[in-house]
Design a protein around this motif. Structure first.
Motif, short mmCIF file in Angstrom:
data_model
loop_
_atom_site.label_atom_id
_atom_site.label_comp_id
_atom_site.label_asym_id
_atom_site.label_seq_id
_atom_site.Cartn_x
_atom_site.Cartn_y
_atom_site.Cartn_z
N LYS A 1 -77.33 22.91 -24.31
CA LYS A 1 -77.52 23.07 -22.87
C LYS A 1 -77.40 21.74 -22.14
O LYS A 1 -76.77 21.65 -21.07
N GLU A 2 -77.97 20.67 -22.72
CA GLU A 2 -77.90 19.36 -22.08
C GLU A 2 -76.48 18.82 -22.09
O GLU A 2 -76.04 18.17 -21.13
N VAL A 3 -75.75 19.09 -23.18
CA VAL A 3 -74.34 18.68 -23.23
C VAL A 3 -73.54 19.37 -22.13
O VAL A 3 -72.73 18.76 -21.44
N VAL A 4 -73.79 20.69 -21.92
CA VAL A 4 -73.09 21.44 -20.87
C VAL A 4 -73.45 20.90 -19.50
O VAL A 4 -72.59 20.73 -18.63
N GLU A 5 -74.73 20.61 -19.27
CA GLU A 5 -75.17 20.16 -17.95
C GLU A 5 -74.69 18.76 -17.62
O GLU A 5 -74.39 18.46 -16.45
N THR A 6 -74.59 17.87 -18.63
CA THR A 6 -74.16 16.50 -18.37
C THR A 6 -72.66 16.32 -18.50
O THR A 6 -72.12 15.28 -18.11
N GLY A 7 -71.99 17.30 -19.10
CA GLY A 7 -70.54 17.23 -19.23
C GLY A 7 -70.06 16.40 -20.40
O GLY A 7 -68.86 16.07 -20.48
N GLY A 8 -70.93 16.03 -21.33
CA GLY A 8 -70.49 15.26 -22.48
C GLY A 8 -71.65 14.86 -23.37
O GLY A 8 -72.81 15.13 -23.06
#
Length: 289
Positions: A150-157
């Motif tokens: 989820k954090e990868v999706v929200e931060t874009g990388g």
């Protein structure tokens, strides 16, 4: 000269009834023992929804199981006939049985150390009352795959600040009253009431109530049976989990079958059951496909 700290051999016997020990409701007896506990378990039908992280739309409902394993070694030393100290160490782990439960609940394991003392308050031929002070320190490790994705999706990388591992150190202290009563030589009752301060995973310290009772029967002392097998049924209530779970109002039910033919050791199988209610929110049950 007899030392005041020398304790004669003490067995958990009242009114000629040998009490069956329980891991749900602890007994009040001042004795020396070494106890090894190993176990496994399953959490059935963990159910949640699949939700689009961008739109918030619920796509589907999913379910699965969790598998647990645990182990613990305990030692109690009676320094005289009214005082004992105990020490224990162990751990347990949890793993989902399919992709859904691995994603929603992650992979976790816990190590812990326990310290305690027990003092006898009162005793007669049929009853005994003791008080105990127990301390437990736990290190909880959770690999949260859902939060990481989820954090990868929200931060874009992916960068060095994003971690899959969450860790917390928890402590609990309980002051208890423990009671045993043997109305006959073939049955006995255990009861426990306590209050303490403790923490659940990533929460603040708060009060916890512990109340429990158990009833056991030794068929070896029943005249028309006389077979060295005993059974024990138990129930315990906690304001919140003692193992680090942030779940409130927990009822634990236990049932044990034990061999009672030897008075110097105990061996048996104890099954426990808990029904846990989680709030249907992303903070409690999280999933992504």
């Amino acid at each position: 000269v007899i030392s005041n700290l020398r304790a004669e051999k003490q067995l958990p016997i009242l009114n000629n009834f040998r009490f069956i020990p329980s891991e749900v409701v602890y007994d009040p007896f001042i004795n020396t023992y070494i106890k090894l506990i190993v176990g496994s378990g399953t959490a059935l039908d963990l159910t949640s929804y699949r939700k689009d992280l961008n739109t918030g739309e619920i796509k589907d409902t999913l379910s699965g199981d969790l598998t647990y394993i645990s182990g613990e070694l305990q030692f109690q030393l009676a320094v005289n006939d009214w005082l004992a100290f105990n020490l224990g160490a162990g751990g347990f782990g949890r793993l989902g049985t399919n992709t859904y439960t691995i994603l929603t609940s992650g992979i976790s394991y816990t190590t812990f150390l326990t310290l305690g003392g027990k003092a006898k308050i009162w005793e007669n031929d049929k009853m005994v009352l003791s008080t105990t002070l127990d301390f437990k320190y736990q290190s909880v490790y959770l690999y949260s795959i859902y939060d990481y994705i989820k954090e990868v999706v929200e931060t874009g990388g992916i960068d060095s600040t994003i971690s899959m591992l969450e860790k917390d150190n928890l402590s609990q202290t309980f002051l208890n009253l423990n009671y045993a009563y043997a109305p006959a030589d073939w049955c006995g009752i255990l009861a426990q009431a306590g209050w303490g301060l403790g923490e659940a995973f990533e929460t603040k310290t708060r009060g916890n109530v512990r109340v429990g009772a158990a009833f056991s029967v030794d068929f070896d002392n029943v005249d028309f049976i006389e077979f060295p097998i005993g059974i024990l049924a138990s129930v315990r209530y906690n304001s919140f989990g003692e193992g680090g779970s942030n779940v409130s109002n927990i009822f634990t039910y236990g049932f044990k079958i034990a061999y009672t033919g030897h008075k110097d050791f105990d061996i048996g199988i104890e099954n426990t059951y808990q029904s846990l209610s989680y709030k249907a929110s992303d903070e409690k049950i999280k999933t992504i496909l």
